[in-house]
Enzyme design. Structure first.
Site, short mmCIF file in Angstrom:
data_model
loop_
_atom_site.label_atom_id
_atom_site.label_comp_id
_atom_site.label_asym_id
_atom_site.label_seq_id
_atom_site.Cartn_x
_atom_site.Cartn_y
_atom_site.Cartn_z
N ASP A 82 45.84 43.61 39.06
CA ASP A 82 46.97 44.18 38.30
C ASP A 82 47.14 45.65 38.65
O ASP A 82 48.26 46.14 38.82
CB ASP A 82 46.74 44.04 36.78
CG ASP A 82 47.41 42.80 36.20
OD1 ASP A 82 47.65 41.84 36.96
OD2 ASP A 82 47.70 42.80 34.99
N LYS B 178 29.30 45.20 39.76
CA LYS B 178 28.59 46.20 38.97
C LYS B 178 27.10 45.94 39.12
O LYS B 178 26.41 45.56 38.17
CB LYS B 178 29.02 46.11 37.50
CG LYS B 178 30.41 46.64 37.23
CD LYS B 178 30.47 48.16 37.12
CE LYS B 178 29.83 48.65 35.85
NZ LYS B 178 29.84 50.15 35.78
N TYR C 230 34.89 33.65 33.42
CA TYR C 230 35.98 32.78 32.99
C TYR C 230 35.49 31.37 32.66
O TYR C 230 36.13 30.66 31.90
CB TYR C 230 37.05 32.67 34.09
CG TYR C 230 38.13 33.73 34.03
CD1 TYR C 230 37.82 35.07 34.04
CD2 TYR C 230 39.48 33.36 33.96
CE1 TYR C 230 38.82 36.04 34.00
CE2 TYR C 230 40.48 34.32 33.92
CZ TYR C 230 40.14 35.65 33.94
OH TYR C 230 41.14 36.59 33.89
N ASP D 29 34.09 49.88 38.78
CA ASP D 29 34.79 50.97 38.07
C ASP D 29 35.17 52.08 39.05
O ASP D 29 36.29 52.60 39.02
CB ASP D 29 33.93 51.51 36.90
CG ASP D 29 32.53 51.94 37.32
OD1 ASP D 29 32.07 51.56 38.42
OD2 ASP D 29 31.87 52.66 36.54
N ASP E 70 40.77 40.10 38.38
CA ASP E 70 41.92 40.04 37.48
C ASP E 70 42.43 41.45 37.19
O ASP E 70 43.62 41.74 37.30
CB ASP E 70 41.51 39.31 36.19
CG ASP E 70 42.68 39.12 35.24
OD1 ASP E 70 43.78 38.77 35.72
OD2 ASP E 70 42.49 39.32 34.03
C1 IPM Z 1 46.15 36.03 36.34
C2 IPM Z 1 46.37 35.88 34.85
C3 IPM Z 1 45.51 34.73 34.36
C4 IPM Z 1 44.06 35.14 34.53
C5 IPM Z 1 45.80 34.26 32.93
C6 IPM Z 1 47.25 33.89 32.73
C7 IPM Z 1 44.91 33.11 32.53
O1 IPM Z 1 46.13 37.08 34.21
O2 IPM Z 1 46.38 35.06 37.06
O3 IPM Z 1 45.79 37.13 36.76
O4 IPM Z 1 43.48 35.82 33.66
O5 IPM Z 1 43.47 34.77 35.55
MG MG Z 2 45.77 38.73 35.52
#
Ligand code: IPM
Ligand code: MG
Length: 367
Positions: free
Chosen positions: A252, A192, A142, A224, A248
């Site tokens: 999710d 990884k 990032y 993975d 990230d």
């Molecule tokens: C998160 C989001 C952020 C990230 C975006 C909005 C920059 O997806 O907080 O998980 O990628 O970190």
């Molecule tokens: Mg995210």
């Protein structure tokens, strides 16, 4: 004694709607539990760009550095898609994370009993799930340099750099081990190392840090395979520690195991300030959901649970955090459902503010 200070940054899309419900909850704790906060509010993301031409004004950044905790709603929206990269709404959030040095991002994935039918996975796979992903938040691909889109001969090349120093790995590892000590004493580190040098170093440093925590059972997984195991049998995990990008993705994935992104809070913590509290920003995992913004459809629970995390991690009010979490569990058990939680088994539909009010009523009943 002065009250602890909170900076609220509702942001864009559904951010302001869900944050309005959090404001009610904050006021409730002030009135009924003697936990008064000095609350100020400011802009972040697209709305800050509209007003100031930048997604995070320097004054807002300075305020964020001074307060005891920042609460953020969400940033972004389609009207900002074509803005220059440097002023996109997300840059505001990334600047906060970077300049406050919030290296440890706690993302719990917890399955509420009342919602265990709601997951896309079988009920016995997710019922009772309670895991914590610790995502490194201030480094890795990032932020690594070099980055950019460059000309190479007659074509363009897009470059990002995955970069981790030993100390960056060690400090996030320590925060994950500390959490594991307070939970199930089990930590799985994901990278990884089979293809990335940064992954090899990650594994080595986490292993070195583990010597300070002999009680914690440490395991390693390729990220993975970790994604695969998270969907196959998520309850094998307690705490997971991983880098910025894998974190990230995996968070999710883990969030959706629980049925709805609208349920998941997060805490981003840095080093302790002079008063002993960590630098901290709390935000829901979900985004700004522009498609449903302004319609009273958004689920405020993730943002309210983020305030519960603030009570626990910034203000040492674990009991009141648990009180708030129990109130949320109660309204879910009573069948109240915002649109995102409305599955085939039905329930009582409520609006964003209807959900907030029901949680307030459950809080009243808890006294
Ligand atoms: C998160 C989001 C952020 C990230 C975006 C909005 C920059 O997806 O907080 O998980 O990628 O970190
Ligand atoms: Mg995210």
């Amino acid at each position: 004694m002065t009250n602890p200070s909170l900076l609220i940054l509702p942001g864009d899309g559904i951010g302001p709607e869900v944050m309005a419900e959090v404001r009610k909850i904050i006021d409730w704790f002030g009135a009924k539990r003697g936990l008064a906060f000095d609350v100020s509010e400011d802009l972040v993301g697209g709305c800050a760009y509209d007003k100031h031409g930048t997604p995070l004004h320097d004054d807002t950044m300075a305020k964020a550095q001074e307060v005891d905790a920042v609460l953020l709603g969400a940033v972004g929206g389609p009207q900002y898609d074509n803005l220059d990269f440097s002023v996109k709404p997300e840059r505001g959030l990334l600047r906060l994370r970077k300049e406050m040095d919030l290296f440890s991002n706690l993302r719990p994935a917890q399955c509420f009993d009342a919602l265990s039918d709601f997951s896309s996975l079988k009920k016995d796979v997710v019922a009772g799930l309670d895991i914590m992903i610790v995502r490194e938040l201030t480094s890795g691909v990032y932020f690594g340099e070099p980055r950019g889109i460059f000309k190479e001969g007659n074509e363009r090349v897009g470059i990002n750099t995955q970069r981790y120093t030993e100390s960056e790995i060690a400090r996030v590892a320590r925060s994950a081990f500390d959490l594991a000590m307070k939970r199930g004493k089990k930590l799985c580190s994901m990278e990884k190392a089979n293809v990335m040098e940064s992954g090899i170093l990650w594994r080595e440093v986490v292993t070195e840090v583990s010597k300070e925590y002999p009680e914690v059972e440490l395991s390693h997984m390729y990220a993975d395979a970790g994604a695969m195991q998270l969907t196959r049998w998520p309850k094998q995990f307690d705490v997971i520690v991983t880098d910025n990008l894998f974190g990230d993705l995996l968070s999710d994935l883990a969030a959706m195991l629980t049925g709805s992104l609208g349920m998941l809070p997060s805490a981003s913590l840095g080093a302790p300030m002079a008063n002993g509290r960590p630098k901290a920003l709390y935000e829901p995992v979900h985004g700004s959901a522009p498609d449903i913004a302004g319609q009273g459809k958004a689920n405020p629970i993730a943002c309210i649970l983020s305030f519960a995390m603030a009570l626990r991690y910034s203000f040492d009010q674990g009991e009141d955090a648990a009180r708030l979490e129990a109130a949320i569990e109660k309204v879910l058990a009573d069948g109240l459902r915002t649109a995102d939680l409305m599955g085939p088994e039905g329930g009582t539909p409520v609006s964003t503010s209807g959900m907030g009010d029901a949680i307030l009523a459950a809080l009243d009943a808890s006294l």
